[in-house]
Write an enzyme that holds these catalytic residues in place. Structure first.
Site, PDB file in Angstrom:
ATOM      1  N   CYS A   1      -2.222  -1.557  -9.798  1.00 29.60           N
ATOM      2  CA  CYS A   1      -2.812   0.239  -9.261  1.00 29.60           C
ATOM      3  C   CYS A   1      -3.390   0.597 -10.149  1.00 29.60           C
ATOM      4  O   CYS A   1      -3.065   0.450 -11.203  1.00 29.60           O
ATOM      5  CB  CYS A   1      -1.237   0.676  -8.867  1.00 29.60           C
TER       6      CYS A   1
ATOM      7  N   MET B   1       0.891  -1.595   0.244  1.00 26.81           N
ATOM      8  CA  MET B   1      -0.188  -0.034   0.167  1.00 26.81           C
ATOM      9  C   MET B   1       1.153   1.095   0.021  1.00 26.81           C
ATOM     10  O   MET B   1       1.515   1.214   0.875  1.00 26.81           O
ATOM     11  CB  MET B   1      -0.626   0.306   1.577  1.00 26.81           C
TER      12      MET B   1
ATOM     13  N   GLN C   1       7.591  -5.093  -4.221  1.00 31.80           N
ATOM     14  CA  GLN C   1       6.935  -5.071  -5.502  1.00 31.80           C
ATOM     15  C   GLN C   1       7.304  -4.061  -6.456  1.00 31.80           C
ATOM     16  O   GLN C   1       8.171  -3.119  -5.235  1.00 31.80           O
ATOM     17  CB  GLN C   1       5.661  -4.627  -5.058  1.00 31.80           C
TER      18      GLN C   1
ATOM     19  N   GLY D   1      -5.667  -5.762   2.692  1.00 30.32           N
ATOM     20  CA  GLY D   1      -5.043  -4.496   2.458  1.00 30.32           C
ATOM     21  C   GLY D   1      -5.051  -3.581   3.758  1.00 30.32           C
ATOM     22  O   GLY D   1      -4.316  -4.035   4.921  1.00 30.32           O
TER      23      GLY D   1
ATOM     24  N   ASN E   1      -7.484 -11.152  -2.675  1.00 25.70           N
ATOM     25  CA  ASN E   1      -7.299  -9.163  -1.901  1.00 25.70           C
ATOM     26  C   ASN E   1      -8.989  -8.665  -2.122  1.00 25.70           C
ATOM     27  O   ASN E   1      -9.446  -9.394  -3.554  1.00 25.70           O
ATOM     28  CB  ASN E   1      -6.266  -8.981  -2.857  1.00 25.70           C
TER      29      ASN E   1
END
Length: 336
Positions: free
Chosen positions: A99, A17, A69, A233, A210
């Protein structure tokens, strides 16, 4: 780290995040759970390779198992960035294909890559050739007007063919036009059933689900239903104790339930070292605000930290003062 460390840890993971899962956040989360897989914020391959911003790879060895990531769409550049991540000691390299931010779209990476599965496969293959640790993908079920039932199987087939053995699927579409990144986390409907069907189509692919998962009860239900992993998350960030304190015994079948009070006291030497190195208290305590969510005194805990962390000279003593605002639980005396 053993090569399969990330695979075992991926039974439960904390999602990458931006602006949240930095090294201080991950250090705190590790104190709450020994086994949960942690992810860095997304780091762009351009920043590492062209910008030489290798400080973005800094982390504490105590964070393991921890994965890097990457964001990017140039196979050669991603391969170099993956090699840098592997050399830094990360146990996994994950490619961001989920994203939806404007910055990500303009750089032609993130969720927009759902429209280019062949390019994603090239990226995965190049990264696989560059490193010996797992290369994984985090994706959406589709973007914009794509039909997820049609595009997701093709996308997964492409990356599996390129050597990807693990994927995390955010069970929502991303709307690149018309929705903000924040709205993309809530407005597109969740389709958990589609992700479950993908496990049936790709039985040998390690699939983590997720999106919208807020409890260990939900996580256990998905695991019992046949998925290989669960990625959580925002719930893990805003209420880390609820997700992580019981994760080791409940999800991994080992260890004991941890206490957020103990994590706070264990953070004190880390905080002291950070301040000695020239850091600021608020850089760490901003990640600790949700530790006692729902507990008597939680509001005062947040208030003491929020109002005091940026004052000159603020240090571990302020954290202990905040901790004293939390009512003891289960007959235990308050630490500090």
């Amino acid at each position: 780290m053993p090569k399969n460390a990330a695979v075992k840890a991926a039974r439960l993971s904390i999602a990458p995040m931006m602006d949240w899962t930095d090294r201080h956040c991950r250090y705190l989360h590790r104190l709450l759970s020994t086994h949960t897989l942690l992810y860095t914020e997304m780091v762009t391959s351009a920043a590492l390779v062209r910008g030489q911003a290798l400080h973005l790879l800094d982390y504490s060895q105590a964070e393991h198992p921890v994965a890097l990531q990457l964001g990017g769409s140039d196979p050669k550049e991603l391969a170099v960035a993956a090699r840098l991540g592997a050399e830094a000691g990360y146990c996994e390299i994950n490619l961001n294909v989920g994203c939806p931010s404007d910055r990500v779209q303009s750089g032609c990476f993130g969720a927009v890559l759902m429209e280019q599965p062949a390019l994603v496969a090239q990226c995965v293959a190049a990264m696989q050739r560059a490193v010996s640790i797992p290369v994984t993908v985090k994706c959406r079920i589709g973007v914009d007007d794509q039909i997820p039932e049609e595009v997701l199987p093709e996308f997964l087939a492409r990356i599996v063919g390129a050597g990807c053995e693990r994927v995390s699927i955010h069970a929502r579409k991303a709307w690149l036009q018309g929705l903000s990144p924040k709205e993309n986390r809530d407005i597109p409907p969740l389709d958990y059933d589609l992700v479950m069907r993908m496990k049936g189509l790709f039985p040998n692919l390690h699939i983590s689900i997720n999106g919208g998962i807020t409890s260990l009860d939900q996580a256990e239900a998905f695991l019992e239903a046949g998925l290989d992993g669960v990625m959580i998350g925002r719930a893990a960030y805003h209420d880390p104790a609820a997700i992580l304190c019981a994760a080791d015994p409940r999800i991994f079948g080992t260890g004991t339930v941890t206490r957020p009070e103990d994590a706070v006291t264990q953070m004190l030497p880390y905080i002291e070292a950070h301040l000695t190195a020239g850091g600021k208290l608020g850089q760490i305590t901003r990640h600790m605000l949700g530790l006692f969510t729902g507990r008597p005194g939680a509001r005062m805990w947040r208030r003491v930290l929020s109002e005091g962390a940026h004052r000159p000279g603020a240090g571990p003593e302020l954290v202990l003062e905040a901790l004293r605002q939390i009512a003891p639980r289960d007959g235990l005396q308050q630490t500090g």
